[in-house]
Design an enzyme around this catalytic site. Structure first.
Site, PDB file in Angstrom:
ATOM      1  N   HIS A   4      19.452   1.068  -8.837  1.00 32.67           N
ATOM      2  CA  HIS A   4      19.325   1.578 -10.202  1.00 32.67           C
ATOM      3  C   HIS A   4      18.330   2.720 -10.344  1.00 32.67           C
ATOM      4  CE1 HIS A   4      20.814  -2.598 -10.553  1.00 32.67           C
ATOM      5  NE2 HIS A   4      21.580  -2.073 -11.491  1.00 32.67           N
ATOM      6  N   ARG A  24      11.052   7.887 -24.462  1.00 30.81           N
ATOM      7  CA  ARG A  24       9.592   7.893 -24.488  1.00 30.81           C
ATOM      8  C   ARG A  24       9.048   8.283 -23.119  1.00 30.81           C
ATOM      9  NH1 ARG A  24       7.818   2.700 -26.539  1.00 30.81           N
ATOM     10  NH2 ARG A  24       8.196   3.538 -28.623  1.00 30.81           N
ATOM     11  N   ARG A  87       3.033  -1.666 -18.600  1.00 27.51           N
ATOM     12  CA  ARG A  87       4.028  -1.552 -19.666  1.00 27.51           C
ATOM     13  C   ARG A  87       3.366  -0.971 -20.909  1.00 27.51           C
ATOM     14  NH1 ARG A  87       7.711  -2.463 -23.349  1.00 27.51           N
ATOM     15  NH2 ARG A  87       7.396  -4.027 -24.971  1.00 27.51           N
ATOM     16  N   ILE A  88       4.011   0.010 -21.500  1.00 27.81           N
ATOM     17  CA  ILE A  88       3.575   0.570 -22.779  1.00 27.81           C
ATOM     18  C   ILE A  88       4.763   0.484 -23.729  1.00 27.81           C
ATOM     19  CG2 ILE A  88       1.686   2.063 -22.030  1.00 27.81           C
ATOM     20  CD1 ILE A  88       3.719   4.319 -21.728  1.00 27.81           C
ATOM     21  N   GLY A  89       4.563  -0.162 -24.860  1.00 23.40           N
ATOM     22  CA  GLY A  89       5.684  -0.355 -25.764  1.00 23.40           C
ATOM     23  C   GLY A  89       5.226  -0.757 -27.148  1.00 23.40           C
ATOM     24  N   THR A  90       6.169  -1.218 -27.928  1.00 20.22           N
ATOM     25  CA  THR A  90       5.880  -1.611 -29.302  1.00 20.22           C
ATOM     26  C   THR A  90       5.992  -3.116 -29.458  1.00 20.22           C
ATOM     27  OG1 THR A  90       8.192  -1.221 -29.905  1.00 20.22           O
ATOM     28  CG2 THR A  90       6.628   0.582 -30.261  1.00 20.22           C
ATOM     29  N   GLU A 179       7.209  -9.230 -28.515  1.00 20.08           N
ATOM     30  CA  GLU A 179       7.990  -8.164 -27.895  1.00 20.08           C
ATOM     31  C   GLU A 179       9.010  -8.823 -26.971  1.00 20.08           C
ATOM     32  OE1 GLU A 179       6.932  -9.168 -24.569  1.00 20.08           O
ATOM     33  OE2 GLU A 179       6.633  -7.061 -24.053  1.00 20.08           O
ATOM     34  N   MET A 180       9.577  -8.078 -25.994  1.00 21.50           N
ATOM     35  CA  MET A 180      10.722  -8.624 -25.268  1.00 21.50           C
ATOM     36  C   MET A 180      10.655  -8.484 -23.742  1.00 21.50           C
ATOM     37  SD  MET A 180      13.870  -7.555 -27.846  1.00 21.50           S
ATOM     38  CE  MET A 180      14.987  -8.764 -27.112  1.00 21.50           C
ATOM     39  N   ASP A 204       5.671  -2.923 -36.341  1.00 17.17           N
ATOM     40  CA  ASP A 204       6.074  -3.610 -37.570  1.00 17.17           C
ATOM     41  C   ASP A 204       5.294  -4.911 -37.686  1.00 17.17           C
ATOM     42  OD1 ASP A 204       8.216  -5.931 -36.586  1.00 17.17           O
ATOM     43  OD2 ASP A 204       8.191  -4.181 -35.294  1.00 17.17           O
TER      44      ASP A 204
END
Length: 233
Positions: A4, A24, A87-90, A179-180, A204
């Site tokens: 991948h 992003r 990891r960088i995320g929301t 988060e996920m 949020d």
């Protein structure tokens, strides 16, 4: 090359930032890295390697959820010898004192995913961050004048939950945000003896119902990126 990821040998740095959103990843490469080169476009999941203050760093999109992230993390570690995964995320806030755009650093991650139940024969495993990266991120955030929230988060498999109040049980036990991906990241990091950390921006609030826009999430949540790049090795 792996299945991948289309990178050749030595095209990926030992430290990789992992945004879920491939756009992003592209934005970070174009706005934060010098001499950034794209090494992956397979399935539209962009990956770039460049330099930040002289340090070689890569940024690789992972997609959403533990299964998608696990594919990229496995290949980064086993095919490209990556040692530090950030990891960088929301995330969605589960606590009233955690507001939109606050920074959350995940010390650990509870999960409703069955992936670790299967892996550990029905027993519970506690996915935990690298203390080395956690301390560096906290110290760097404070140095930058950013007050992060540090604690346990929830990794969920369900974005649209049939029970809109299910988050309240987790909140009652002090879980900061949802988060996920992180439980999968921390589990694989432990399995392969590498360092991993998740740094999140609150997009949020499940408490107040407030939310940011998709464009804002993609382009303006940059304090977490600065922290991650500053602690890259």
């Amino acid at each position: 090359m792996s299945i991948h990821i289309g990178a050749k040998e030595n095209e990926i740095a030992q430290t990789v930032l992992l945004p879920g959103d491939p756009l992003r990843a592209k934005y970070i490469a174009e706005n934060f890295l010098e001499d950034a080169k794209c090494y992956n476009e397979v399935r539209g999941m962009y990956g770039f390697t460049g330099y930040y203050k002289g340090k070689r760093v890569s940024v690789q999109g992972t997609g959403m959820g533990v299964p998608s992230l696990s594919i990229y993390v496995n290949e980064l570690i086993n095919s490209y010898n990556v040692k530090n995964l950030i990891r960088i995320g929301t995330c969605g806030s589960l606590q009233p004192d955690i507001k939109l755009r606050d920074i959350v650093i995940a010390m650990s991650s509870s999960t409703d995913s069955a992936i670790n139940k299967i892996r550990f024969n029905g027993m519970d495993y506690a996915p935990t961050a690298s203390f080395k990266l956690l301390k560096k991120a906290y110290d760097k955030a404070m140095e930058l004048g950013i007050q992060p929230k540090v604690g346990n988060i929830l990794t969920t498999d369900t974005f649209y939950n049939d029970d809109p109040d299910s988050w309240k049980l987790w909140a009652k036990f002090g879980v900061l945000a949802v988060e996920m991906e992180t439980a999968g990241l921390y589990t694989l990091a432990a399995k392969y003896n590498v360092d991993a950390l998740t740094i999140l921006t609150v997009s949020d609030s499940l408490v107040t119902g407030e939310a940011t826009t998709a464009e804002e999430r993609q382009k303006t949540f940059m304090n977490m990126v600065k922290i991650a790049l500053e602690i890259a090795e």
